[in-house]
Design an enzyme around this catalytic site. Structure first.
Site, PDB file in Angstrom:
ATOM      1  N   HIS A  59       0.851  -1.216   0.000  1.00  2.20           N
ATOM      2  CA  HIS A  59       0.000   0.000   0.000  1.00  2.20           C
ATOM      3  C   HIS A  59       0.876   1.252   0.000  1.00  2.20           C
ATOM      4  CE1 HIS A  59      -3.826   2.130   1.449  1.00  2.20           C
ATOM      5  NE2 HIS A  59      -2.906   3.076   1.410  1.00  2.20           N
ATOM      6  N   HIS A  61       1.301   5.363  -2.144  1.00  2.00           N
ATOM      7  CA  HIS A  61       0.702   6.353  -3.065  1.00  2.00           C
ATOM      8  C   HIS A  61       1.826   6.956  -3.903  1.00  2.00           C
ATOM      9  CE1 HIS A  61      -3.321   6.515  -1.044  1.00  2.00           C
ATOM     10  NE2 HIS A  61      -2.597   5.970  -0.084  1.00  2.00           N
ATOM     11  N   GLU A 215     -10.450   4.689   7.843  1.00  2.00           N
ATOM     12  CA  GLU A 215      -9.186   5.333   8.231  1.00  2.00           C
ATOM     13  C   GLU A 215      -9.511   6.569   9.061  1.00  2.00           C
ATOM     14  OE1 GLU A 215      -6.614   6.744   5.101  1.00  2.00           O
ATOM     15  OE2 GLU A 215      -4.944   7.072   6.476  1.00  2.00           O
ATOM     16  N   TRP A 317       1.143  13.821   3.973  1.00  2.00           N
ATOM     17  CA  TRP A 317       0.655  13.131   5.163  1.00  2.00           C
ATOM     18  C   TRP A 317       1.783  12.669   6.080  1.00  2.00           C
ATOM     19  CZ3 TRP A 317      -1.230  12.395   0.196  1.00  2.00           C
ATOM     20  CH2 TRP A 317      -2.521  12.880  -0.020  1.00  2.00           C
TER      21      TRP A 317
HETATM   22 FE   FE2 Z   1      -3.315   5.158   1.795  1.00  3.64          FE
END
Ligand code: FE2
Length: 428
Positions: A59, A61, A215, A317
Site C-alpha cells: 500500500h 501512493h 481510516e 501526510w
Molecule cells: Fe493510503
C-alpha cells in the site's frame, strides 16, 4: 549441471539448517543441504545470512511521493490538512513530474529489496494525469519491480463531481484494482454506496478490490463490515483488501470480536500502514493518545491475512520515510506489541508471504524450486536479528539477475590506547 548462480550456506526463514540454493535460467532449480559438488558461473557464500523472498509494499501512493513541502508543509500534521495540501498540489501535477518522482521512489524501494508494490492512484482528477503517468511507469519498471495500480477516489466516489465516471474511466484505462474511501464520503449512506459501487465495478471489470476503509479514530465508522458482506455476496473471497481499518483500534471489543470473525469468513485481507497510522491517528486525543493502527495481532489470531504498506514517503501526510518496508515492519512490531519470540517471526511474514497473498502473486513468489529466482540476502542471520537491526539488503535478485547491492555501514570505535580502533558489530 552447471548453474548460473549458487548461493552457499543460506538461512531460510523458519528453517533450522543451512541450505545451498541453485539458480538456472532465472529460476530456482535446486535447494538442498549441500550442493558442494555443483559448479556455477557465480558462487556466493552468504555465510549463514538470512535469504528471503522479496519484500512487498502492499500500500503506497506513488502519485504523491516526494512532494513534501509542495506547495507547503503540513503544519498540523493531520490527515485532513494533508488531503487539503494534496488538493492544492494536484492541479500542478504533470505527466513528467509524476513519472520522475514515482521512478525515483521505486528505485529507493528496490534498493531495499521491495520488488512488488501496490500503489493507489488518486483518480479524483478530470484529466487522470497521475494515472496515465503511472500506467507508463508500471510498464517501464518491469525489469526491477512488479507494480499494481488501484483506482483510488481520494475525494470520494459520491462526494466528488463525476466520481463514478472517473472510477470507471480509470478501470477502462487499465487499473488493476478498484478502490474506495467509504468513511470519507459525506454521509453514512453514501459510504455504504461507495463500497457497493466498488464491488459492482470490480465485478464488471473482473478485478480485485482494495479500499481505504475506516481510516479514522471514529468508532462509529463501520464500513469494513460492509466490505466483508459484499465480498460474500459477490463471491469475491480472497480478492478483497480493506486498507488501514484504523477505526478497529477504537471499536469496543464485542464489536471487534464480531467483525474479526466476519473478515476471516469472507477471507478479506487487511493492510496496515504503521508510519501513517501512528502519525495521523490519535490527533483529536489529548492523553492517552491512541496509536491508531488496526488490530494486527488479533486479526492474525482470528485467521485474517494481514500485510503492511509504507503508504507515504515524503508527502503531505508523512514528511519522512525512505521507502524501507523492513523499517515499517519493525514499527508495526512495536506498535502492535508483537515482541514475543514467535510473534517476531510472524512480523517478517507481514511484508513477505502474507503480502504476496494480498497481491495474489503466490504462483511466482517464494524460495521454492520451479519459481522465479527473486530473493534478498539480508546482513543478518535470522528474522529476529533482521527486525532488531534493520540491516542492509546486501544482494537483491530478480529472475536470477542481481538488480541491487548495498555495502553495509561500518562503525569503528577508537579507545585512547588504540590506533586503529575496533569495529562494532552490534552483536552481543
Ligand atoms: Fe493510503
Amino acid at each position: 549441471m552447471q548453474y548460473d548462480v549458487l548461493l552457499r550456506h543460506a538461512r531460510l526463514h523458519r528453517r533450522a539448517d543451512l541450505v545451498d540454493i541453485a539458480i538456472k535460467d532465472g529460476m530456482f532449480v535446486a535447494i538442498a543441504a549441500d550442493l558442494a559438488q555443483a559448479t556455477a558461473t557465480r558462487a556466493l557464500d552468504v555465510e549463514g545470512r538470512l535469504v528471503v523472498p522479496p519484500f512487498i509494499d502492499a500500500h503506497v501512493h506513488l502519485d504523491a511521493v516526494l512532494t513534501v513541502g509542495q506547495p507547503r508543509y503540513n503544519a498540523t500534521g493531520t490527515l485532513l490538512e494533508g488531503i487539503q495540501i494534496w488538493s492544492e498540489r494536484k492541479p500542478s501535477l504533470t505527466h513528467t513530474d509524476v513519472k520522475q518522482r514515482a521512478l525515483e521512489e521505486i528505485r529507493w524501494e528496490v534498493a531495499q529489496g521491495t520488488l512488488y508494490i501496490r500503489s493507489h492512484v488518486d483518480v479524483c482528477d478530470p484529466n487522470l494525469t497521475a494515472l496515465r503517468a503511472l500506467l507508463e511507469v508500471r510498464q517501464e519498471v518491469r525489469d526491477i519491480c512488479e507494480l499494481q495500480l488501484v483506482a483510488f477516489p481520494q475525494d470520494g466516489i459520491l462526494s466528488f463531481p463525476n466520481g463514478r465516471e472517473l472510477m470507471r474511466k480509470a478501470m477502462e484505462l487499465g487499473c488493476d484494482l478498484v478502490g474506495g474511501i467509504p468513511h470519507y464520503e459525506w454521509t453514512r449512506d453514501m459510504g455504504v454506496e461507495d463500497v457497493h459501487y466498488a464491488f459492482a465495478l470490480a465485478k464488471e471489470f473482473q478485478r480485485d478490490i482494495d479500499c481505504h476503509c475506516d481510516e479514522t479514530d471514529d468508532p462509529q465508522s463501520r464500513f469494513t463490515e460492509v466490505m466483508a458482506a459484499d465480498t460474500l455476496e459477490y463471491g469475491w473471497q480472497g480478492r478483497v483488501t480493506a486498507s488501514h481499518c484504523t477505526a478497529m483500534h477504537s471499536y469496543d471489543n464485542a464489536y471487534a470480536f464480531k467483525l474479526l470473525r466476519l473478515l476471516a469468513r469472507a477471507q478479506v485481507n487487511v493492510v496496515a500502514n504503521p508510519f501513517d497510522n501512528v502519525v495521523l491517528q490519535g490527533r483529536f486525543d489529548t492523553y492517552p493518545k491512541r496509536r491508531g493502527i488496526t488490530r494486527v495481532k488479533e486479526l492474525l489470531a482470528a485467521g485474517v491475512n494481514v500485510a503492511l504498506g509504507h503508504d507515504s514517503i515524503m508527502d503531505p501526510w508523512f514528511p519522512l520515510g525512505r521507502g524501507d518496508m523492513l523499517a515499517a515492519a519493525q514499527l508495526a512490531l512495536f506498535l502492535c506489541h508483537m515482541s514475543g519470540y514467535e510473534e517476531i517471526q510472524d512480523v517478517l511474514d507481514l511484508i513477505t508471504t502474507n503480502a504476496a497473498k494480498v497481491l495474489r502473486v503466490q504462483d511466482r513468489y517464494g524460495i521454492e524450486v520451479g519459481k522465479p529466482a527473486d530473493f534478498l540476502v539480508l546482513d543478518a542471520p535470522s528474522a529476529f536479528e533482521a527486525l532488531r537491526l534493520v540491516p542492509a539488503r546486501l544482494h537483491v535478485f530478480k529472475g536470477g539477475r542481481e538488480i541491487a547491492t548495498t555495502t553495509p555501514a561500518r562503525s569503528v570505535v577508537r579507545r585512547a590506547s588504540e590506533q586503529d580502533g575496533q569495529t562494532v558489530h552490534f552483536h552481543p
